[in-house]
Design a protein around this motif. Structure first.
Motif, short mmCIF file in Angstrom:
data_model
loop_
_atom_site.label_atom_id
_atom_site.label_comp_id
_atom_site.label_asym_id
_atom_site.label_seq_id
_atom_site.Cartn_x
_atom_site.Cartn_y
_atom_site.Cartn_z
N ARG A 80 -5.65 11.59 -26.58
CA ARG A 80 -4.21 11.45 -26.48
C ARG A 80 -3.87 10.06 -25.93
NH1 ARG A 80 1.16 13.80 -26.73
NH2 ARG A 80 2.27 11.82 -26.51
N PRO A 81 -3.15 9.24 -26.69
CA PRO A 81 -2.73 7.93 -26.16
C PRO A 81 -1.89 8.10 -24.90
CG PRO A 81 -2.35 8.04 -28.52
CD PRO A 81 -2.68 9.44 -28.08
N MET A 82 -2.12 7.22 -23.93
CA MET A 82 -1.37 7.26 -22.68
C MET A 82 -0.90 5.86 -22.32
SD MET A 82 -3.67 9.76 -20.27
CE MET A 82 -4.30 11.32 -20.88
N ASP A 83 0.26 5.79 -21.70
CA ASP A 83 0.76 4.54 -21.16
C ASP A 83 0.51 4.54 -19.66
OD1 ASP A 83 1.81 3.51 -23.59
OD2 ASP A 83 3.55 4.84 -23.36
N VAL A 84 0.10 3.40 -19.13
CA VAL A 84 -0.10 3.27 -17.69
C VAL A 84 1.23 2.90 -17.04
CG1 VAL A 84 -1.30 2.04 -15.85
CG2 VAL A 84 -2.51 2.62 -17.95
N VAL A 85 1.79 3.84 -16.32
CA VAL A 85 3.03 3.63 -15.57
C VAL A 85 2.74 4.10 -14.14
CG1 VAL A 85 5.49 4.11 -15.35
CG2 VAL A 85 4.42 4.02 -17.63
N PRO A 86 2.29 3.21 -13.28
CA PRO A 86 1.84 3.64 -11.95
C PRO A 86 3.00 4.02 -11.04
CG PRO A 86 1.80 1.25 -12.10
CD PRO A 86 2.15 1.76 -13.47
N ALA A 87 2.66 4.73 -9.99
CA ALA A 87 3.63 4.93 -8.91
C ALA A 87 3.85 3.57 -8.24
CB ALA A 87 3.10 5.95 -7.91
N GLY A 88 4.96 3.45 -7.54
CA GLY A 88 5.28 2.18 -6.91
C GLY A 88 5.21 2.26 -5.40
N VAL A 89 5.30 1.09 -4.79
CA VAL A 89 5.34 1.00 -3.33
C VAL A 89 6.63 0.28 -2.94
CG1 VAL A 89 4.00 -1.16 -3.31
CG2 VAL A 89 4.09 0.27 -1.26
N ASP A 90 7.32 0.80 -1.95
CA ASP A 90 8.56 0.19 -1.48
C ASP A 90 8.20 -0.99 -0.58
OD1 ASP A 90 10.97 -0.51 -0.25
OD2 ASP A 90 11.72 1.55 -0.29
N ARG A 91 8.29 -2.19 -1.13
CA ARG A 91 7.85 -3.37 -0.39
C ARG A 91 8.90 -3.88 0.59
NH1 ARG A 91 4.68 -7.79 -3.04
NH2 ARG A 91 6.73 -8.48 -3.70
N ASP A 92 10.09 -3.26 0.58
CA ASP A 92 11.04 -3.55 1.65
C ASP A 92 10.66 -2.81 2.92
OD1 ASP A 92 12.62 -5.23 0.09
OD2 ASP A 92 13.82 -3.57 -0.68
N LEU A 93 10.10 -1.61 2.74
CA LEU A 93 9.66 -0.83 3.90
C LEU A 93 8.26 -1.23 4.34
CD1 LEU A 93 10.97 2.70 2.85
CD2 LEU A 93 12.00 1.14 4.49
N PHE A 94 7.37 -1.41 3.35
CA PHE A 94 5.99 -1.79 3.66
C PHE A 94 5.85 -3.30 3.50
CE2 PHE A 94 5.59 2.71 2.68
CZ PHE A 94 4.87 3.15 3.77
N ARG A 95 5.93 -3.98 4.63
CA ARG A 95 5.84 -5.43 4.70
C ARG A 95 5.31 -5.78 6.08
NH1 ARG A 95 10.31 -6.95 7.71
NH2 ARG A 95 11.89 -5.29 7.92
N PRO A 96 4.85 -7.00 6.29
CA PRO A 96 4.37 -7.37 7.63
C PRO A 96 5.50 -7.29 8.65
CG PRO A 96 3.59 -8.94 5.98
CD PRO A 96 4.61 -8.08 5.30
N VAL A 97 5.36 -6.40 9.61
CA VAL A 97 6.42 -6.19 10.61
C VAL A 97 5.90 -6.40 12.03
CG1 VAL A 97 7.76 -4.63 9.17
CG2 VAL A 97 5.99 -3.69 10.67
N ALA A 98 4.62 -6.76 12.17
CA ALA A 98 4.05 -6.94 13.50
C ALA A 98 2.91 -7.94 13.42
CB ALA A 98 3.56 -5.60 14.07
N GLU A 99 2.60 -8.55 14.54
CA GLU A 99 1.44 -9.44 14.62
C GLU A 99 0.16 -8.61 14.66
OE1 GLU A 99 1.59 -12.73 14.45
OE2 GLU A 99 3.77 -12.65 14.27
N ARG A 100 -0.92 -9.24 14.30
CA ARG A 100 -2.21 -8.58 14.43
C ARG A 100 -2.46 -8.17 15.89
NH1 ARG A 100 -2.98 -7.73 9.53
NH2 ARG A 100 -3.74 -9.33 8.12
N SER A 101 -3.15 -7.06 16.06
CA SER A 101 -3.56 -6.65 17.39
C SER A 101 -4.45 -7.71 18.02
CB SER A 101 -4.32 -5.33 17.34
OG SER A 101 -3.48 -4.29 16.87
N ALA A 102 -4.43 -7.77 19.34
CA ALA A 102 -5.24 -8.78 20.02
C ALA A 102 -6.73 -8.53 19.82
CB ALA A 102 -4.91 -8.77 21.51
#
Length: 281
Positions: A80-102
């Motif tokens: 059966r032919p299939m199209d790749v349509v992945p789930a997405g990630v909300d990059r407004d919510l998942f973004r660098p929001v803190a410095e690396r731990s010490a």
């Protein structure tokens, strides 16, 4: 009754499981199936009923989507032919929001109760990581019962148990903070159809050490994204974590985040909307 009423008025019927696609009453409306998981030939051969339901569920729709090229290759034998349509990630919510731990911090967000996620591989690798990086800390997100926590800690020598913290279930903001402050995330799961936890970590600019299984290898193809290890081999997992911790000062957070560009929710939703419109005519 609700499902019957909804399909009677829908312009497109979108099913998220092949059993639904096999059973839904179409009433002449376009039918779309999204394969969300990892349907391997070995799994589907477990029962004749599941095989029949899957084949019917694949045959009836006007379009079939899956989350990755790996899933499409796994299911190529069904013809059966299939199209790749992945789930997405909300990059407004998942973004660098803190410095690396010490200090060197390792994060796992894999479901503790799900055997396929193989958290035990990370637990079994941890004493070797600690031997090489004595001040390393391991933070484990996800619901785990007291009995499960005790069982996991019992696999580790007493001196290393204090370096592990169970975080429980986290909301999105806290999860983004954990990803951002970690030096590396570890994803030991096998047969991942996509790997949203991997994408979330990368979107927060944190590299991933992942099992060379399923779609994880494709997500970590860019060396900036992290390292792979042989699945279900704790010693090799430890090797990869140790190497990634040693490379933390060379991590390019923007390049890590760039790996997730194609999975941005806005791009994915645009593709989904265009596909709905095309099916609805």
């Amino acid at each position: 009754a609700f499902a019957s009423s909804a399909t009677a008025t829908a312009d497109v019927i979108h099913c998220w499981h092949y059993v639904d696609a096999a059973a839904v009453v179409r009433r002449g409306r376009p039918l779309l199936l999204k394969i969300t998981g990892s349907i391997t030939p070995e799994w589907i051969k477990r029962t004749l009923l599941q095989d029949r339901l899957l084949r019917r569920g694949l045959r009836r729709p006007d379009g079939v989507w899956c989350n990755s090229e790996w899933v499409r290759s796994q299911m190529s034998g069904f013809g059966r032919p299939m199209d790749v349509v992945p789930a997405g990630v909300d990059r407004d919510l998942f973004r660098p929001v803190a410095e690396r731990s010490a200090g060197p911090t390792v994060l796992s967000t894999c479901a503790p109760n799900e055997p396929r996620k193989r958290l035990t591989d990370l637990i079994d690798a941890w004493p070797r990581v600690r031997a090489a990086v004595p001040d390393a800390r391991l933070r484990l997100a996800g619901d785990a019962s007291p009995d499960l926590m005790d069982a996991l800690l019992s696999r580790i020598p007493e001196p290393d148990r204090g370096s592990i913290r169970f975080l429980g279930s986290l909301d999105t903001a806290d999860l983004a903070g954990e990803y951002s402050s970690a030096w590396v995330s570890v994803m030991p799961a096998v047969l991942e159809a996509l790997g949203l936890s991997t994408l979330e970590s990368l979107a927060c600019g944190t590299p991933v050490v992942g099992a060379d299984s399923g779609t994880t290898a494709a997500l970590l193809a860019d060396p900036a994204a992290g390292r792979l290890f042989r699945p279900a081999e704790p010693d090799d997992l430890a090797r990869a974590v140790i190497e990634q911790l040693a490379a933390t000062d060379r991590v390019d957070r923007d390049r890590c985040r760039g790996v997730t560009d194609a999975y941005d929710w806005e791009r994915i939703t645009d593709r989904v909307e265009a596909a709905y419109l095309a099916l609805a005519g």
